[in-house]
Write an enzyme that holds these catalytic residues in place. Sequence first.
Site, PDB file in Angstrom:
ATOM      1  N   SER A  14      -0.305  16.193  -1.618  1.00 54.08           N
ATOM      2  CA  SER A  14      -0.815  15.679  -2.894  1.00 54.08           C
ATOM      3  C   SER A  14      -0.778  16.760  -3.998  1.00 54.08           C
ATOM      4  O   SER A  14      -1.149  17.891  -3.863  1.00 54.08           O
ATOM      5  CB  SER A  14      -2.113  15.249  -2.690  1.00 54.08           C
ATOM      6  OG  SER A  14      -2.812  14.899  -3.879  1.00 54.08           O
ATOM      7  N   LYS A  35      -6.654   3.375   1.593  1.00 54.03           N
ATOM      8  CA  LYS A  35      -6.805   2.928   0.211  1.00 54.03           C
ATOM      9  C   LYS A  35      -7.588   1.144   0.484  1.00 54.03           C
ATOM     10  O   LYS A  35      -8.409   0.953  -0.323  1.00 54.03           O
ATOM     11  CB  LYS A  35      -5.622   2.580  -0.711  1.00 54.03           C
ATOM     12  CG  LYS A  35      -4.973   3.594  -1.328  1.00 54.03           C
ATOM     13  CD  LYS A  35      -3.974   3.540  -1.907  1.00 54.03           C
ATOM     14  CE  LYS A  35      -3.479   4.801  -2.573  1.00 54.03           C
ATOM     15  NZ  LYS A  35      -2.378   4.755  -3.592  1.00 54.03           N
ATOM     16  N   VAL A  90      -1.130   0.631  -0.864  1.00 54.46           N
ATOM     17  CA  VAL A  90      -0.822   0.461  -2.452  1.00 54.46           C
ATOM     18  C   VAL A  90       0.114  -0.814  -2.745  1.00 54.46           C
ATOM     19  O   VAL A  90       0.248  -1.034  -3.822  1.00 54.46           O
ATOM     20  CB  VAL A  90       0.015   1.684  -2.535  1.00 54.46           C
ATOM     21  CG1 VAL A  90       1.644   1.767  -1.916  1.00 54.46           C
ATOM     22  CG2 VAL A  90       0.137   1.967  -4.140  1.00 54.46           C
ATOM     23  N   ASN A  95       7.914  -5.438   5.890  1.00 53.87           N
ATOM     24  CA  ASN A  95       7.045  -4.514   6.619  1.00 53.87           C
ATOM     25  C   ASN A  95       7.296  -4.401   8.109  1.00 53.87           C
ATOM     26  O   ASN A  95       7.527  -5.284   8.678  1.00 53.87           O
ATOM     27  CB  ASN A  95       5.516  -4.856   6.261  1.00 53.87           C
ATOM     28  CG  ASN A  95       4.512  -3.695   6.577  1.00 53.87           C
ATOM     29  OD1 ASN A  95       5.132  -2.500   6.171  1.00 53.87           O
ATOM     30  ND2 ASN A  95       3.753  -3.603   7.280  1.00 53.87           N
ATOM     31  N   TYR A 112       6.308  10.735  -4.603  1.00 51.86           N
ATOM     32  CA  TYR A 112       6.910  11.769  -5.851  1.00 51.86           C
ATOM     33  C   TYR A 112       6.986  13.311  -5.249  1.00 51.86           C
ATOM     34  O   TYR A 112       7.501  13.945  -6.008  1.00 51.86           O
ATOM     35  CB  TYR A 112       5.898  11.795  -6.749  1.00 51.86           C
ATOM     36  CG  TYR A 112       4.441  12.104  -6.352  1.00 51.86           C
ATOM     37  CD1 TYR A 112       3.493  11.184  -5.975  1.00 51.86           C
ATOM     38  CD2 TYR A 112       3.760  13.420  -6.360  1.00 51.86           C
ATOM     39  CE1 TYR A 112       2.190  11.627  -5.649  1.00 51.86           C
ATOM     40  CE2 TYR A 112       2.918  14.101  -6.169  1.00 51.86           C
ATOM     41  CZ  TYR A 112       1.938  12.645  -5.631  1.00 51.86           C
ATOM     42  OH  TYR A 112       0.412  13.653  -5.245  1.00 51.86           O
ATOM     43  N   GLY A 126       8.200   8.435  -7.767  1.00 46.63           N
ATOM     44  CA  GLY A 126       6.744   8.022  -8.021  1.00 46.63           C
ATOM     45  C   GLY A 126       6.017   8.943  -9.111  1.00 46.63           C
ATOM     46  O   GLY A 126       4.859   8.726  -9.284  1.00 46.63           O
TER      47      GLY A 126
END
Length: 279
Positions: free
Chosen positions: A14, A66, A130, A151, A227, A248
């Site tokens: 992160s 999330k 997400v 998926n 990312y 990303g």
Amino acid sequence: MNKYLVIGNPIAHSLSPLLHNYWFKKYRFLDSIYEKKKVEKKDLKKIVERIKNDEVKGVNVTVPFKREIFNFIDTAPYEVQFTKSVNTLVKENDKVVGYNTDQQGFEISLEENDWDCKDKKILIIGAGGVTPSILSTFIKVDGAEKIYLSNRTRSKAEELKKLWDKALGIYQMKKDTIEVIDWEKKSELCDLIINTTSVGLTKDEKLNFDFSDYNNKKDVLFYDLIYNPKETNFLKDARIRGNRTMNGKMMFLWQAHLAFKMWTGVSPTIDEEVIKLLD
Ligand code: ATR
């Protein structure tokens, strides 16, 4: 000290602390600090309590919590109650509120590239926390022509389809807009292929879709929400095939921008300097 956290597992990748601490310094929030914290499912309740007790001022939530975190918050705006996908926590009027800034972040990242989903065919890979934010971006008036969902755990894609099928009529979209396909099976050629899974967070991980039909398709965009690393195998293969690619980073920047504004009231500038900071 005002403490902020990003929680997830894994969390080492992160860049949120780097970015938010840069903005805290730039905008003179010198008593604020942002840290990353690897947590387990059992820790989520405690994290929410720490916000309630003012030990922590704000939290970002990432893979794989999330959805799970939704069970512990006090309240959430309507769209989050629909998707149950939360990435930003903040205390408001003594309640811990769960927001989602991913959806808007993703939408802005496409708009910046003049990409419009009207009449487009889209393949979404993954059905994790997400994915609802990504899916909902394409379900609107003048939305996508077709959305394929694939998926590894097919039932999770079916659940998403079931939920969003209910919304299609509201936006005058066709009943069969969303179609679930088997994991790593071919769909018809699409205009946009998005990886929403965590596959690729470590360098040697790879999705095993056969994208050979996309050779030299210069207008097809392969978008990886990851990312860091900057170029996953998914994007590297797309680049070699001659497709357009996007990671990303801009979505990440915009979702962080929206969270920062929520926490501080300041709208941080997204300029070359901050874009470079993440390289
Ligand atoms: P988050 O909620 O933060 O998005 P998640 O719910 O664990 O995290 O979602 C991760 C996504 O990556 C899911 O689509 C997951 O697929 P499953 O639903 O089958 O678990 C996908 N994913 C993670 N590891 C994977 C792997 N090795 N192969 C394929 N898909 C994977």
